[in-house]
Design a protein around this motif. Structure first.
Motif, PDB file in Angstrom:
ATOM      1  N   GLU A   4       0.849  -1.192   0.000  1.00 43.28           N
ATOM      2  CA  GLU A   4       0.000   0.000   0.000  1.00 43.28           C
ATOM      3  C   GLU A   4       0.885   1.243   0.000  1.00 43.28           C
ATOM      4  N   LYS A   5       0.436   2.260  -0.725  1.00 39.81           N
ATOM      5  CA  LYS A   5       1.236   3.486  -0.814  1.00 39.81           C
ATOM      6  C   LYS A   5       1.229   4.211   0.530  1.00 39.81           C
ATOM      7  N   ASP A   6       2.370   4.797   0.889  1.00 41.04           N
ATOM      8  CA  ASP A   6       2.424   5.524   2.159  1.00 41.04           C
ATOM      9  C   ASP A   6       2.360   7.031   1.921  1.00 41.04           C
ATOM     10  N   TYR A   7       1.707   7.438   0.820  1.00 47.52           N
ATOM     11  CA  TYR A   7       1.536   8.861   0.543  1.00 47.52           C
ATOM     12  C   TYR A   7       0.234   9.073  -0.202  1.00 47.52           C
ATOM     13  N   ASN A   8      -0.233  10.322  -0.172  1.00 48.75           N
ATOM     14  CA  ASN A   8      -1.474  10.716  -0.863  1.00 48.75           C
ATOM     15  C   ASN A   8      -1.158  11.723  -1.953  1.00 48.75           C
ATOM     16  N   CYS A 167      10.120  10.403  -9.506  1.00 49.87           N
ATOM     17  CA  CYS A 167       8.816   9.855  -9.917  1.00 49.87           C
ATOM     18  C   CYS A 167       7.830  10.986 -10.160  1.00 49.87           C
ATOM     19  N   TYR A 168       6.790  10.676 -10.899  1.00 48.59           N
ATOM     20  CA  TYR A 168       5.608  11.534 -11.143  1.00 48.59           C
ATOM     21  C   TYR A 168       5.810  12.673 -12.130  1.00 48.59           C
ATOM     22  N   LEU A 177       1.729  16.198  -2.760  1.00 51.12           N
ATOM     23  CA  LEU A 177       2.098  14.881  -2.257  1.00 51.12           C
ATOM     24  C   LEU A 177       2.271  14.980  -0.752  1.00 51.12           C
ATOM     25  N   VAL A 179       2.929  12.702   2.706  1.00 51.00           N
ATOM     26  CA  VAL A 179       3.320  11.396   3.231  1.00 51.00           C
ATOM     27  C   VAL A 179       2.372  11.049   4.379  1.00 51.00           C
ATOM     28  N   LYS A 180       1.793   9.841   4.307  1.00 52.82           N
ATOM     29  CA  LYS A 180       0.869   9.408   5.375  1.00 52.82           C
ATOM     30  C   LYS A 180       1.660   9.034   6.613  1.00 52.82           C
TER      31      LYS A 180
END
Ligand code: IMP
Ligand code: MG
Length: 185
Positions: A4-8, A167-168, A177, A179-180
């Motif tokens: 699972e990604k740790d950022y939004n 990235c991106y 961006l 970070v969660k």
């Protein structure tokens, strides 16, 4: 959860807004350089500005020369002295020429300040700056911006050339961006 990604990512400028603004900037810049005696040299800063400069120059109705300057920050983008290393220099001689410097983001302003100082030593006739994003709230040094796409508050953004750890860059929109926070097990 594994993988699972740790950022939004949250879109802050969408593709349509980008396209519309680039058209407007192209018109304004074309008008401003319409009476230039010789074609301006458009200097795009590698690598992040590539996406923007390609779109922008396709909107210009005046002749121009396109050149690139590659830079890399010594201490990363957080280098407090804004010391950058030139990894690829211009091929065009800008002595006596009108220069339009194209950047994708002006954040602290340290990189742009360094670039302007460097370019002015070559004695161009003029230098104007076009920045796609202006993050004024984060400015550490005053720098002139003649043309700007958007002003954004203090966010970390990616897309349209801007990267997070490379990235991106290829996102068609600008997204913030975040970070969660790590979940406790
Ligand atoms: P400066 O702080 O204005 O010197 O910006 C330095 C460089 O850091 C920019 O050219 C970008 O490559 C990078 N940078 C600054 N803010 C952001 C951001 O929000 N997202 C991605 N890259 C950024
Ligand atoms: Mg970067």
């Amino acid at each position: 959860m594994k993988g699972e990604k740790d950022y939004n990512l949250d879109v802050v400028i969408n593709q349509r807004e980008i396209e519309q603004r680039v058209i407007e900037l192209g018109e304004i810049i074309s008008q401003d350089y319409a009476s230039s005696e010789s074609p301006p040299v458009i200097v795009a800063v590698l690598r992040g500005s590539v996406y923007f400069v390609v779109d922008l120059t396709r909107q210009l109705s005046v002749p121009f020369h396109l050149d690139f300057m590659g830079i890399s920050s010594y201490g990363g983008s957080s280098d407090p002295f804004g010391v950058v290393r030139i990894t690829k220099d211009l091929e065009v001689n800008i002595y006596g020429r009108d220069v339009l410097l194209v950047e994708n983001i002006v954040d602290t302003g340290l990189t742009l300040n360094y670039l302007l100082k460097n370019l002015y030593t070559r004695r161009p006739s003029s230098i104007r700056v076009c920045a796609f994003i202006d993050m004024k709230a984060r400015r550490l040094i005053d720098v002139p911006i003649d043309y700007k796409g958007f002003e954004l508050p203090d966010l970390f953004v990616v897309g349209y050339g801007l990267d997070y750890q490379e990235c991106y860059r290829n996102l068609n929109e600008i997204a913030s961006l975040k970070v969660k926070p790590k979940e406790k097990n």
